[in-house]
Design an enzyme around this catalytic site. Structure first.
Site, PDB file in Angstrom:
ATOM      1  N   ASN A   1       0.858  -1.081  -0.033  1.00  0.00           N
ATOM      2  CA  ASN A   1       0.060   0.053   0.060  1.00  0.00           C
ATOM      3  C   ASN A   1       0.897   1.408  -0.079  1.00  0.00           C
ATOM      4  OD1 ASN A   1       0.843  -0.667   2.531  1.00  0.00           O
ATOM      5  ND2 ASN A   1      -0.820   0.666   3.462  1.00  0.00           N
TER       6      ASN A   1
ATOM      7  N   GLU B   1       3.687  -5.160  12.252  1.00  0.00           N
ATOM      8  CA  GLU B   1       2.816  -4.062  12.195  1.00  0.00           C
ATOM      9  C   GLU B   1       1.689  -4.460  11.316  1.00  0.00           C
ATOM     10  OE1 GLU B   1       3.064  -1.209  13.813  1.00  0.00           O
ATOM     11  OE2 GLU B   1       4.987  -1.458  14.425  1.00  0.00           O
TER      12      GLU B   1
ATOM     13  N   CYS C   1      -3.107   1.596   6.346  1.00  0.00           N
ATOM     14  CA  CYS C   1      -3.495   0.711   7.527  1.00  0.00           C
ATOM     15  C   CYS C   1      -4.181   1.537   8.775  1.00  0.00           C
ATOM     16  CB  CYS C   1      -2.339   0.205   8.306  1.00  0.00           C
ATOM     17  SG  CYS C   1      -0.967   1.249   8.687  1.00  0.00           S
TER      18      CYS C   1
ATOM     19  N   GLU D   1       7.547   0.656  16.111  1.00  0.00           N
ATOM     20  CA  GLU D   1       8.614   1.124  15.194  1.00  0.00           C
ATOM     21  C   GLU D   1       8.869   2.930  15.254  1.00  0.00           C
ATOM     22  OE1 GLU D   1       6.973   0.204  11.128  1.00  0.00           O
ATOM     23  OE2 GLU D   1       8.142  -1.675  11.204  1.00  0.00           O
TER      24      GLU D   1
HETATM   25  P1  NAD Z   1       0.218  -9.221   3.340  1.00  0.00           P
HETATM   26  O1  NAD Z   1       0.228  -9.714   4.626  1.00  0.00           O
HETATM   27  O2  NAD Z   1      -0.539 -10.062   2.133  1.00  0.00           O
HETATM   28  O3  NAD Z   1       1.563  -9.322   2.489  1.00  0.00           O
HETATM   29  C1  NAD Z   1       2.476  -8.319   3.206  1.00  0.00           C
HETATM   30  C2  NAD Z   1       3.987  -8.914   2.998  1.00  0.00           C
HETATM   31  O4  NAD Z   1       4.167 -10.271   3.413  1.00  0.00           O
HETATM   32  C3  NAD Z   1       4.169  -9.057   1.234  1.00  0.00           C
HETATM   33  O5  NAD Z   1       5.387  -8.574   1.066  1.00  0.00           O
HETATM   34  C4  NAD Z   1       3.914 -10.388   1.108  1.00  0.00           C
HETATM   35  O6  NAD Z   1       4.655 -11.021   0.094  1.00  0.00           O
HETATM   36  C5  NAD Z   1       4.568 -11.232   2.335  1.00  0.00           C
HETATM   37  N1  NAD Z   1       3.901 -12.434   2.956  1.00  0.00           N
HETATM   38  C6  NAD Z   1       2.788 -12.838   2.714  1.00  0.00           C
HETATM   39  N2  NAD Z   1       2.720 -14.238   3.145  1.00  0.00           N
HETATM   40  C7  NAD Z   1       3.890 -14.428   3.722  1.00  0.00           C
HETATM   41  C8  NAD Z   1       4.347 -15.756   4.541  1.00  0.00           C
HETATM   42  N3  NAD Z   1       3.841 -16.746   4.677  1.00  0.00           N
HETATM   43  N4  NAD Z   1       5.589 -15.538   5.139  1.00  0.00           N
HETATM   44  C9  NAD Z   1       6.348 -14.401   4.746  1.00  0.00           C
HETATM   45  N5  NAD Z   1       5.940 -13.222   4.265  1.00  0.00           N
HETATM   46  C10 NAD Z   1       4.696 -13.168   3.565  1.00  0.00           C
HETATM   47  O7  NAD Z   1      -0.354  -7.691   3.281  1.00  0.00           O
HETATM   48  P2  NAD Z   1      -0.673  -6.904   2.071  1.00  0.00           P
HETATM   49  O8  NAD Z   1      -1.856  -7.243   1.370  1.00  0.00           O
HETATM   50  O9  NAD Z   1       0.660  -6.682   1.061  1.00  0.00           O
HETATM   51  O10 NAD Z   1      -0.755  -5.269   2.861  1.00  0.00           O
HETATM   52  C11 NAD Z   1      -2.190  -5.002   3.291  1.00  0.00           C
HETATM   53  C12 NAD Z   1      -2.072  -5.232   4.812  1.00  0.00           C
HETATM   54  O11 NAD Z   1      -1.247  -4.702   5.377  1.00  0.00           O
HETATM   55  C13 NAD Z   1      -3.302  -4.787   5.437  1.00  0.00           C
HETATM   56  O12 NAD Z   1      -3.847  -5.686   6.445  1.00  0.00           O
HETATM   57  C14 NAD Z   1      -2.748  -3.517   6.196  1.00  0.00           C
HETATM   58  O13 NAD Z   1      -3.646  -3.138   7.222  1.00  0.00           O
HETATM   59  C15 NAD Z   1      -1.384  -4.011   6.643  1.00  0.00           C
HETATM   60  N6  NAD Z   1      -0.585  -2.645   6.696  1.00  0.00           N
HETATM   61  C16 NAD Z   1      -0.232  -2.333   7.951  1.00  0.00           C
HETATM   62  C17 NAD Z   1       0.613  -1.153   8.388  1.00  0.00           C
HETATM   63  C18 NAD Z   1       0.931  -1.063   9.823  1.00  0.00           C
HETATM   64  O14 NAD Z   1       1.685  -0.285   9.984  1.00  0.00           O
HETATM   65  N7  NAD Z   1       0.201  -1.488  10.808  1.00  0.00           N
HETATM   66  C19 NAD Z   1       1.010  -0.422   7.409  1.00  0.00           C
HETATM   67  C20 NAD Z   1       0.750  -0.803   6.014  1.00  0.00           C
HETATM   68  C21 NAD Z   1      -0.184  -2.056   5.797  1.00  0.00           C
END
Ligand code: NAD
Length: 483
Positions: free
Chosen positions: A149, A247, A281, A460
């Protein structure tokens, strides 16, 4: 069609040995780049390169490490427009947003931690006859895994403190939006960073990501992404007793009281709901409004939301671009259908959009406002992560607090009130790691950032990040001479 993106392993760019992955431009639905995923052997090679580079990098004075980060920041700044365009193409976000938020913030992250690393100090405790001092030493090779995002913004938010504190890094950006991380890797080569200090591997989460997060030699995992994947990462790290910073997702409330500055609250709530197509997020997707101003607020909010311009992200004046992928588009539309089924009234939006011209096949969703749903239904409990906001009336502060805290998440909250006592009361009682009063997404990089409950573990930002990326070792020196 499109160019090929490469991995950066031990200072060398290379193609992956895993399956081919297309990279789409969400605004057009077309493929605009390709990559081959890094396989487990390439993840091993990246971790080995990071381990080999660690002793020399950790030995450097913090000012030298900082110099590398400053030079990288300058190099990105010199190509800001190119980075902004790449970020907009990968994500579908308005070019203007990438130009004014994403890339400037990535540059600021690098500069902030270059400086913070130099100023990082540890404690000492003086007792009768003894002195304790704390060494804070880098961990070794660490992993950074980031989402789609805010791609470069969150990628740098992790690698900068890790590197500044003296660790070496293997980083995996989201496979959905890999381009700007690839470009950053190219710049580190051009700047002749020491080989292996920063390694970048691309590929799907369950393959490349899991190989990295579960790697035995990785000393810590800093992860930003969904709550579901966060749980997987925590379970992979647990058997090795590895540090994790998670996060995760949010379902953040915006609380609007009758005593708030009305116009500021409407503008703030609209921005919080729809910025980046609702894919931050921290977005406020549950808008809790005091009953005495509910109708007036609803009408003003809907009027403003319906005036947001949705279209080609490269066109000036566009407020919202496309959502990130076909799969995510389908999920958002399904969530809106669910809201309808649950009895929600769609006050504006509620459907896909097809801008004319080159974006006709893109993944666009109209800003959507729903009312009439109880706080416990799926739309008010599950993260939709799209341009969808739900309005919920409340009678008093106590009810507002109960509704605000009534989800499994606890990332952020935004409170709009003119009552100073109420502001402080709620700030202390809202179950959220970040509370904004009469503002939203105002960030000072020195402050702790992170979530409670299912929104994450750890903080963080500022010193918290430098502490996460170091191990504290206490040294006790007895000095009192025996009589
Ligand atoms: P996601 O969890 O699908 O993927 C995030 C990252 O993790 C990607 O690089 C993905 O390839 C990797 N990943 C996926 N499965 C994995 C596994 N089994 N092992 C290791 N790595 C793996 O999230 P997304 O769809 O890319 O992002 C959206 C989500 O991120 C939303 O839930 C959003 O709220 C959250 N988000 C949180 C914050 C925060 O600071 N709290 C900030 C931005 C986004």
């Amino acid at each position: 069609m499109g160019h090929w993106l490469e991995h950066l392993i031990g200072g060398e760019a290379c193609q992956g040995n895993g399956p081919e992955l297309p990279v789409h431009e969400p605004a057009t639905g077309q493929i605009h780049a390709h990559l081959r995923a890094a396989d487990a052997a390439q993840v091993d090679a990246a971790v080995a390169a990071a381990q080999a580079a660690f002793p020399a990098w950790a030995e450097l004075p913090a000012s030298e490490r900082g110099r590398c980060l400053y030079r990288l920041a300058d190099a990105i700044e010199a190509r800001l427009e190119e980075f902004a365009l790449a970020e907009s193409r990968d994500t579908g976000k308005p070019l203007q947003l990438a130009r004014t938020l994403d890339i400037p913030r990535a540059i600021a992250n690098l500069r902030f931690f270059a400086s913070a690393g130099e100023q990082f100090a540890s404690e000492s405790h003086h007792g009768p006859g003894s002195l304790n001092y704390t060494l804070r030493q880098p961990l070794g090779a660490v992993a950074a895994i980031s989402p789609w995002n805010l791609p470069l913004y969150l990628f740098t938010w992790k690698i900068a403190p890790a590197l500044a504190a003296g660790n070496t890094v293997v980083a995996k950006p989201s496979e959905v939006t890999p381009t700007t991380a690839f470009m950053l890797g190219e710049l580190t080569q051009a700047l002749a960073w020491p080989a292996g200090v920063l390694n970048i591997v691309h590929g799907p989460g369950p393959d490349t990501g899991a190989a990295l997060a579960g790697h035995e030699a990785i000393q810590a995992v800093s992860f930003t992404g969904s709550t579901q994947v966060g749980a997987t990462i925590a379970s992979q790290a647990a058997p090795h007793f590895r540090k994790v910073s998670l996060e995760l997702g949010g379902k953040n409330p915006t609380l609007v009281f009758a005593d708030a500055d009305f116009d500021a609250a409407v503008a703030g709530a609209v921005r919080a709901a729809f910025a980046n197509q609702g894919q931050i997020c921290l977005c406020g997707s549950r808008i809790l409004v005091q009953a005495s101003i509910y109708e007036r607020f609803r009408d003003a909010f809907v009027e403003r939301a319906s005036r947001l311009v949705v279209g080609d992200p490269l066109t000036p004046g566009v407020d919202l671009g496309a959502v990130v992928s076909q799969a995510h588009f389908d999920k958002i539309i399904a969530s809106i259908d669910q809201a309808r089924t649950d009895g929600g009234r769609i006050l504006t939006g509620g459907h896909a959009l097809h801008p004319p011209g080159r974006c006709a096949q893109g993944w666009f969703v109209a800003p959507t406002v729903i009312e009439g749903l109880g706080p416990d239904c799926a739309s008010n409990q599950e993260e939709i992560f799209g341009p969808v906001a739900s309005l919920i009336p409340f009678t008093d502060e106590s009810e507002a607090l109960t509704i605000a805290n009534g989800t499994r998440y606890g990332l952020a909250a935004s409170v709009w009130t003119g009552h100073v006592g109420r502001a402080h009361r709620l700030a202390a009682r809202l179950a959220a790691g970040v509370v904004w009063i009469n503002t939203w997404l105002e960030r000072d990089l020195r402050t702790p950032f992170g979530g409670m409950k299912a929104s994450g573990v750890g903080r963080e930002g500022g010193l918290e990040a430098l502490r996460f990326f170091t191990e504290a070792r206490n040294v006790c020196v007895k000095w009192r001479e025996e009589p």
